[in-house]
Enzyme design. Structure first.
Site, PDB file in Angstrom:
ATOM      1  N   ASN A  85      18.870 -82.664 -12.651  1.00 27.32           N
ATOM      2  CA  ASN A  85      18.078 -81.653 -13.355  1.00 27.32           C
ATOM      3  C   ASN A  85      18.940 -80.584 -14.033  1.00 27.32           C
ATOM      4  OD1 ASN A  85      15.572 -79.739 -13.634  1.00 27.32           O
ATOM      5  ND2 ASN A  85      17.035 -78.586 -12.391  1.00 27.32           N
ATOM      6  N   TYR A 149      21.944 -80.682 -28.234  1.00 25.99           N
ATOM      7  CA  TYR A 149      21.121 -80.811 -27.024  1.00 25.99           C
ATOM      8  C   TYR A 149      20.339 -82.127 -27.081  1.00 25.99           C
ATOM      9  CZ  TYR A 149      17.489 -79.633 -23.554  1.00 25.99           C
ATOM     10  OH  TYR A 149      16.634 -79.644 -22.485  1.00 25.99           O
ATOM     11  N   LYS A 153      20.574 -85.244 -24.470  1.00 29.55           N
ATOM     12  CA  LYS A 153      19.401 -85.721 -23.719  1.00 29.55           C
ATOM     13  C   LYS A 153      19.050 -87.157 -24.111  1.00 29.55           C
ATOM     14  CE  LYS A 153      18.548 -82.194 -21.090  1.00 29.55           C
ATOM     15  NZ  LYS A 153      18.567 -82.292 -19.619  1.00 29.55           N
ATOM     16  N   ILE A 182       8.828 -75.811 -21.531  1.00 32.74           N
ATOM     17  CA  ILE A 182       8.407 -75.332 -20.205  1.00 32.74           C
ATOM     18  C   ILE A 182       8.895 -73.889 -20.040  1.00 32.74           C
ATOM     19  CG2 ILE A 182       8.491 -75.830 -17.712  1.00 32.74           C
ATOM     20  CD1 ILE A 182       7.452 -78.238 -19.427  1.00 32.74           C
TER      21      ILE A 182
HETATM   22  P1  NAI Z   1      17.238 -73.259 -16.171  1.00 33.55           P
HETATM   23  O1  NAI Z   1      18.226 -72.698 -17.120  1.00 33.55           O
HETATM   24  O2  NAI Z   1      16.194 -72.391 -15.580  1.00 33.55           O
HETATM   25  O3  NAI Z   1      17.984 -74.017 -14.985  1.00 33.55           O
HETATM   26  C1  NAI Z   1      19.095 -74.821 -15.196  1.00 33.55           C
HETATM   27  C2  NAI Z   1      19.950 -74.773 -13.953  1.00 33.55           C
HETATM   28  O4  NAI Z   1      21.093 -75.642 -14.167  1.00 33.55           O
HETATM   29  C3  NAI Z   1      20.504 -73.368 -13.653  1.00 33.55           C
HETATM   30  O5  NAI Z   1      20.290 -73.033 -12.300  1.00 33.55           O
HETATM   31  C4  NAI Z   1      21.987 -73.496 -13.951  1.00 33.55           C
HETATM   32  O6  NAI Z   1      22.814 -72.642 -13.155  1.00 33.55           O
HETATM   33  C5  NAI Z   1      22.234 -74.967 -13.630  1.00 33.55           C
HETATM   34  N1  NAI Z   1      23.472 -75.474 -14.249  1.00 33.55           N
HETATM   35  C6  NAI Z   1      23.919 -75.262 -15.516  1.00 33.55           C
HETATM   36  N2  NAI Z   1      25.118 -75.861 -15.676  1.00 33.55           N
HETATM   37  C7  NAI Z   1      25.427 -76.460 -14.499  1.00 33.55           C
HETATM   38  C8  NAI Z   1      26.526 -77.236 -14.036  1.00 33.55           C
HETATM   39  N3  NAI Z   1      27.578 -77.485 -14.847  1.00 33.55           N
HETATM   40  N4  NAI Z   1      26.511 -77.700 -12.779  1.00 33.55           N
HETATM   41  C9  NAI Z   1      25.455 -77.422 -11.944  1.00 33.55           C
HETATM   42  N5  NAI Z   1      24.394 -76.687 -12.322  1.00 33.55           N
HETATM   43  C10 NAI Z   1      24.382 -76.214 -13.581  1.00 33.55           C
HETATM   44  O7  NAI Z   1      16.571 -74.488 -16.985  1.00 33.55           O
HETATM   45  P2  NAI Z   1      15.236 -75.326 -16.766  1.00 33.55           P
HETATM   46  O8  NAI Z   1      14.356 -75.004 -17.894  1.00 33.55           O
HETATM   47  O9  NAI Z   1      14.740 -75.219 -15.390  1.00 33.55           O
HETATM   48  O10 NAI Z   1      15.795 -76.799 -17.049  1.00 33.55           O
HETATM   49  C11 NAI Z   1      15.952 -77.796 -16.051  1.00 33.55           C
HETATM   50  C12 NAI Z   1      16.197 -79.125 -16.768  1.00 33.55           C
HETATM   51  O11 NAI Z   1      15.060 -79.471 -17.552  1.00 33.55           O
HETATM   52  C13 NAI Z   1      17.383 -79.099 -17.729  1.00 33.55           C
HETATM   53  O12 NAI Z   1      18.074 -80.318 -17.678  1.00 33.55           O
HETATM   54  C14 NAI Z   1      16.709 -78.938 -19.076  1.00 33.55           C
HETATM   55  O13 NAI Z   1      17.518 -79.417 -20.129  1.00 33.55           O
HETATM   56  C15 NAI Z   1      15.465 -79.774 -18.875  1.00 33.55           C
HETATM   57  N6  NAI Z   1      14.405 -79.439 -19.796  1.00 33.55           N
HETATM   58  C16 NAI Z   1      13.900 -78.172 -19.843  1.00 33.55           C
HETATM   59  C17 NAI Z   1      12.906 -77.857 -20.753  1.00 33.55           C
HETATM   60  C18 NAI Z   1      12.338 -76.494 -20.868  1.00 33.55           C
HETATM   61  O14 NAI Z   1      11.564 -76.256 -21.833  1.00 33.55           O
HETATM   62  N7  NAI Z   1      12.629 -75.548 -19.986  1.00 33.55           N
HETATM   63  C19 NAI Z   1      12.373 -78.888 -21.671  1.00 33.55           C
HETATM   64  C20 NAI Z   1      12.971 -80.193 -21.521  1.00 33.55           C
HETATM   65  C21 NAI Z   1      13.935 -80.439 -20.598  1.00 33.55           C
END
Ligand code: NAI
Length: 244
Positions: A85, A149, A153, A182
Site C-alpha cells: 500500500n 505516477y 501504478k 480517496i
Molecule cells: P498517504 O500519503 O496517506 O499514505 C502513504 C503512506 O506510505 C504514508 O504513511 C507514507 O509514510 C508511506 N510511505 C511513503 N513512502 C514510503 C516508503 N518508501 N516506504 C514505506 N512507506 C512509505 O496515501 P494514501 O492516500 O493512503 O495512499 C495509499 C496507497 O493508495 C498509495 O499507494 C496510493 O498511491 C494509493 N492510491 C491512493 C489514492 C488516493 O486518492 N488517496 C488513489 C489511488 C491509489
C-alpha cells in the site's frame, strides 16, 4: 469467528490514510497487524493501538524487506497477508519530468511492491497459502494528468498479474485494486481547490470522493479466505469513475 482470525498481516504505508484504516479494520477482524512505514512519527502514533505493531520500512530498500520479514516470522511465526500500500505521488506535467522524478516514483510504487512480493512470498509458501493485495490506481487505467505516477501504478498492475501466475500453484493469491480519488493526506490539496473537487464529483457516478474505509473494506475481502478462488483480479474502487 472474525474474518481474519489468527492471520498475520503486513500493511506497508500502514501509518497513514488508507493503510492506517486497514490496520485498524484488520485488527478488529482478529488479525495481528504489522504497520510498516518509513514515517517513524506516524508509526509511533498508530502503535498506540496495542494490537498494531509499527515497524520501520523503506519499501524501496531490499535490505529493509529482508530484515522486516525475518523479524515478523521470528516474532509471529508466519505471514498470511501482504498489502503493498505504501506510495508517493506527483502531479508534474510530462514537460517537467526528469529521470530523478521517474526513479523516485517507480522505486517506491513499483519496485517497492515487487520487493514486498519477493521477500514475503517465500514465508507464505512455507504454509502453502497467502494473500497479497497491491494498490494500483485508477490512473493506471485512464489518463488523469499524473504521468510518472500513472506509469508507476501501471507497473503495479502488471506486476500483480505476473505474480498471480507465478505464485498460484504455490497457494498464493495476488490481486490488485484501483482506487479513484480517496480523501487521505495524499489528496489533501484537493480540499483547497473547490473547482477541482466539484469537477471530480461531477465525473463520478456515485457523486462523492472515496473514503479510506471504502478501500479498506474491499481489500479486507480480497485478503480474507472469502476470496479463496480469486487471483489475478482487478477491482476498481472509484465510485464508477473509470466506467465513464
Ligand atoms: P498517504 O500519503 O496517506 O499514505 C502513504 C503512506 O506510505 C504514508 O504513511 C507514507 O509514510 C508511506 N510511505 C511513503 N513512502 C514510503 C516508503 N518508501 N516506504 C514505506 N512507506 C512509505 O496515501 P494514501 O492516500 O493512503 O495512499 C495509499 C496507497 O493508495 C498509495 O499507494 C496510493 O498511491 C494509493 N492510491 C491512493 C489514492 C488516493 O486518492 N488517496 C488513489 C489511488 C491509489
Amino acid at each position: 469467528m472474525a474474518r481474519l482470525d489468527g492471520k498475520v498481516a503486513i500493511i506497508t504505508g500502514g501509518a497513514s490514510g488508507i493503510g492506517a484504516e486497514m490496520a485498524t479494520m484488520f485488527t478488529g477482524e482478529g488479525a495481528t497487524v504489522i504497520a510498516a512505514d518509513i514515517n517513524q512519527d506516524a508509526l509511533d502514533k498508530i502503535s498506540e493501538n496495542e494490537n498494531i505493531h509499527g515497524m520501520k520500512l523503506d519499501v524501496s530498500a531490499e535490505e529493509d524487506w529482508q530484515s522486516l520479514v525475518e523479524k515478523v516470522v521470528n516474532d509471529f511465526g508466519k505471514i498470511d497477508i501482504l498489502i503493498n500500500n505504501a506510495g508517493v505521488t506527483s502531479e508534474k506535467p510530462i514537460t517537467e519530468i526528469n529521470y530523478k522524478d521517474w526513479e523516485f516514483l517507480s522505486k517506491i510504487n513499483g519496485f517497492g511492491a515487487m520487493m514486498g512480493i519477493k521477500y514475503v512470498a517465500p514465508a507464505m509458501e512455507r504454509n502453502k497459502q497467502g494473500s497479497i493485495v497491491n494498490l494500483s490506481s485508477v490512473t493506471a487505467q485512464i489518463g488523469m494528468g499524473l504521468n510518472s505516477y500513472s506509469a508507476s501504478k501501471g507497473s503495479v498492475r502488471a506486476i500483480s498479474k505476473a505474480a498471480a501466475v507465478e505464485y498460484g500453484k504455490r497457494g498464493i493469491r495476488v490481486n490488485a485494486v484501483f482506487p479513484g480519488v480517496i480523501e487521505t493526506p495524499m489528496t489533501k490539496g484537493l480540499k483547497s481547490s473547490e473547482g477541482q473537487l466539484s469537477q471530480i464529483n461531477a465525473l463520478t457516478p456515485l457523486g462523492r470522493l472515496g473514503q479510506p474505509e471504502d478501500v479498506a473494506n474491499a481489500i479486507l475481502f480480497l485478503a480474507s479466505d472469502e476470496a479463496s478462488y480469486i487471483t489475478g483480479a482487478e477491482l476498481a474502487i472509484d465510485g464508477g469513475y473509470s466506467a465513464m
